[in-house]
Design a protein around this motif. Sequence first.
Motif, PDB file in Angstrom:
ATOM      1  N   GLY A  99       0.815  -1.217   0.000  1.00 47.75           N
ATOM      2  CA  GLY A  99       0.000   0.000   0.000  1.00 47.75           C
ATOM      3  C   GLY A  99       0.841   1.257   0.000  1.00 47.75           C
ATOM      4  O   GLY A  99       0.516   2.246  -0.656  1.00 47.75           O
ATOM      5  N   GLY A 100       1.965   1.232   0.735  1.00 48.33           N
ATOM      6  CA  GLY A 100       2.851   2.394   0.786  1.00 48.33           C
ATOM      7  C   GLY A 100       3.695   2.537  -0.465  1.00 48.33           C
ATOM      8  O   GLY A 100       3.825   3.632  -1.025  1.00 48.33           O
ATOM      9  N   LEU A 101       4.284   1.439  -0.914  1.00 52.00           N
ATOM     10  CA  LEU A 101       5.118   1.513  -2.124  1.00 52.00           C
ATOM     11  C   LEU A 101       4.286   1.864  -3.346  1.00 52.00           C
ATOM     12  O   LEU A 101       4.731   2.630  -4.209  1.00 52.00           O
ATOM     13  CB  LEU A 101       5.837   0.175  -2.343  1.00 52.00           C
ATOM     14  CG  LEU A 101       6.950  -0.173  -1.359  1.00 52.00           C
ATOM     15  CD1 LEU A 101       7.507  -1.560  -1.661  1.00 52.00           C
ATOM     16  CD2 LEU A 101       8.076   0.872  -1.408  1.00 52.00           C
ATOM     17  N   ALA A 102       3.065   1.315  -3.431  1.00 47.43           N
ATOM     18  CA  ALA A 102       2.236   1.585  -4.610  1.00 47.43           C
ATOM     19  C   ALA A 102       1.846   3.050  -4.697  1.00 47.43           C
ATOM     20  O   ALA A 102       1.918   3.652  -5.779  1.00 47.43           O
ATOM     21  CB  ALA A 102       0.986   0.705  -4.595  1.00 47.43           C
ATOM     22  N   ILE A 103       1.445   3.657  -3.594  1.00 43.97           N
ATOM     23  CA  ILE A 103       1.079   5.085  -3.665  1.00 43.97           C
ATOM     24  C   ILE A 103       2.319   5.933  -3.969  1.00 43.97           C
ATOM     25  O   ILE A 103       2.248   6.915  -4.706  1.00 43.97           O
ATOM     26  CB  ILE A 103       0.380   5.561  -2.370  1.00 43.97           C
ATOM     27  CG1 ILE A 103      -0.097   7.013  -2.520  1.00 43.97           C
ATOM     28  CG2 ILE A 103       1.266   5.441  -1.161  1.00 43.97           C
ATOM     29  CD1 ILE A 103      -1.104   7.245  -3.620  1.00 43.97           C
ATOM     30  N   ALA A 104       3.480   5.516  -3.448  1.00 37.47           N
ATOM     31  CA  ALA A 104       4.708   6.262  -3.737  1.00 37.47           C
ATOM     32  C   ALA A 104       5.059   6.181  -5.220  1.00 37.47           C
ATOM     33  O   ALA A 104       5.463   7.178  -5.828  1.00 37.47           O
ATOM     34  CB  ALA A 104       5.856   5.714  -2.886  1.00 37.47           C
ATOM     35  N   VAL A 105       4.900   5.002  -5.823  1.00 38.07           N
ATOM     36  CA  VAL A 105       5.188   4.852  -7.255  1.00 38.07           C
ATOM     37  C   VAL A 105       4.178   5.641  -8.081  1.00 38.07           C
ATOM     38  O   VAL A 105       4.548   6.296  -9.076  1.00 38.07           O
ATOM     39  CB  VAL A 105       5.185   3.366  -7.653  1.00 38.07           C
ATOM     40  CG1 VAL A 105       5.271   3.221  -9.171  1.00 38.07           C
ATOM     41  CG2 VAL A 105       6.343   2.633  -6.997  1.00 38.07           C
ATOM     42  N   LEU A 106       2.907   5.589  -7.712  1.00 35.11           N
ATOM     43  CA  LEU A 106       1.886   6.348  -8.450  1.00 35.11           C
ATOM     44  C   LEU A 106       2.230   7.834  -8.467  1.00 35.11           C
ATOM     45  O   LEU A 106       2.120   8.503  -9.505  1.00 35.11           O
ATOM     46  CB  LEU A 106       0.509   6.128  -7.819  1.00 35.11           C
ATOM     47  CG  LEU A 106      -0.110   4.742  -8.007  1.00 35.11           C
ATOM     48  CD1 LEU A 106      -1.329   4.578  -7.115  1.00 35.11           C
ATOM     49  CD2 LEU A 106      -0.487   4.503  -9.468  1.00 35.11           C
ATOM     50  N   LEU A 107       2.659   8.347  -7.315  1.00 36.90           N
ATOM     51  CA  LEU A 107       3.029   9.768  -7.252  1.00 36.90           C
ATOM     52  C   LEU A 107       4.321  10.029  -8.020  1.00 36.90           C
ATOM     53  O   LEU A 107       4.463  11.056  -8.696  1.00 36.90           O
ATOM     54  CB  LEU A 107       3.174  10.206  -5.795  1.00 36.90           C
ATOM     55  CG  LEU A 107       1.894  10.182  -4.953  1.00 36.90           C
ATOM     56  CD1 LEU A 107       2.180  10.562  -3.509  1.00 36.90           C
ATOM     57  CD2 LEU A 107       0.846  11.127  -5.536  1.00 36.90           C
ATOM     58  N   ALA A 108       5.271   9.100  -7.923  1.00 37.93           N
ATOM     59  CA  ALA A 108       6.537   9.267  -8.648  1.00 37.93           C
ATOM     60  C   ALA A 108       6.303   9.326 -10.149  1.00 37.93           C
ATOM     61  O   ALA A 108       6.993  10.055 -10.879  1.00 37.93           O
ATOM     62  CB  ALA A 108       7.487   8.120  -8.302  1.00 37.93           C
TER      63      ALA A 108
END
Length: 590
Positions: free
Chosen positions: A74-83
């Motif tokens: 959940g944390g890595l996915a939102i970080a990648v989406l924003l990246a």
Amino acid sequence: MWIAVVVISLALVAIMIKYVLGTSGPNPFAIDTREPLKPMVFDRKLKNKVLKQGFLASKVPQDLDAIVVGSGIGGLAIAVLLAKVGKKVLVLEQHDRAGGCCHTFTEQGFEFDVGIHYIGELLDHKPMRCVIDQLTNGQLQWEPLDNPFDRVVLGPPENRRIYPIYSGKKRYIDELKKCFPGEEKAIDEYVRLSKKVANGIWLMILLKLLPTPLAKFLVHTGLATRLSSFFRYASRSLTDVVNELTQNKDLRAVMCYIFGTYGKMPKEASFSMHSLLLCHYLNGAWYPKGGASEIAYHMIPIIEKAGGAVRDFNTCGQEEVHVHAPIVISDAGIFNTYEHLLPKDVQTMPAIQKQLSMVQHGDGGLSIFIGVDGTKEELGLKADNYFIFPENNLDELLEGYMKGNGEESSKKVPLIFVASPSAKDPTWPERKPGKSTVTVVSFANYAWFEEWKDDKVKNRSIDYKELKEAFINNILEAVTEIFPKIKDRIEYVDAGTPITNQHYIGAPKGEIYGADHGIPRFSVELNATIRPQTPIKNLFLTGQDVMLCGFAGALTGALTCGSVILNRNLHLDAIGLPKRVKNGNNKKKE
């Protein structure tokens, strides 16, 4: 009067269409970022350079756009989406490596996954597969499990029944009917009803995207329940629904068996939640090639390329470091976020306390990790899973187990999930030749182990070790009855209890599925109230507690969180992604 009703109805429809179809924000899926497959990296030291990056104040990126707390999916996915839309994100992890429940660890030469056992909905050109491909630049590869992918074991050795569970929408039904002649009508109705209920999940997502006043209006007028079959069945227990379909106790147990993947006994489980799991695996089950650590390993470079970083602060010492960003996103779970990460005066806010009053901790997880000398062929291990139950009276068994004391309950574990990660991973023979692993998952009451939670992790008291050993020995006896060839070839065995989970994955009560997934979790009011936006301005939630448990649930939570932050319905983008990728409508990454 009627004119007013029509006007109000049209206004509601217009607002809902805006939030369903709204695409004003940047699209992280605008460009197809899949790249040609690169050689897999098996060198642990090289992988750890990505996965185990300690926190240093001097290494914190400047001018951050967001901070994410927790590096689970959940944390890595939102970080990648924003990246992917140019945002600079810092992800902070309390453990000494990234991944959350997607991390792996190694003991005595054996590598173990802690949370990824199998995942559904990964056929090529399906939305979830396409989303994961984009979040990993096409580098994460998946291996299908055998078919049957699950086997349900009921009864003691002298009266054991084993029922295979096949993937394939038609084959699942056909094979089940072969096992239960005369129950064709019940099986057809079970599958029909599950599909109907699961298809109503869209409204849960919508309630979390709509403006709060409109979401509350849909709840309090009863429209939300009327519009969605998911919410119409949410208050009905799995036991009640299944018992209406058939009198065959073995078939009832087989219809319920997969409750262990969300952690509630059938009489406390929502049929709506259960329907999602049935449908999730109808098309098959998959496992990540190279093991679960491949997930984080291929996501972190995307975050770094946009100027962000993923850091663990497990070894950063006691020095206080101030890190600032316009928004903070928590993947630490609703309890950790509201009860531990916020200042005391903020924790007491009525809106915070209201949300906490709506949820409770899930049951603690118990895992056993077994290292075995021998190949999968020599040991009779396959790419499938076993769900072992002492008998078909599942509710009675689970209830007695959880209400007993630790010593008593260690002798009568009512659910044992058994799988071989090494047999599922085609790269394993190259990485760990001549060795195999077996993983067991069950549940345990946190209270049985709580008194030792403050002991040193690797050196807890003798009483703790004895209780843990009792669980290990009794579970191993059941496992080796199914897999007799491993019995004399076990080289390593250890268990992770609820307090182990508390330490390594930050689970407050040792739970592995976040907030409890019982019937109350699926009320319309809760789902309109607990959403990515928190009562604290610019603090957001992502992951399991926003949507649902497991890899797919946490990923959906990240898409929901991203939709709110980016002001764009990413779920709609995900649904359209397979067609766009297949037809080449996305501009391909240069």
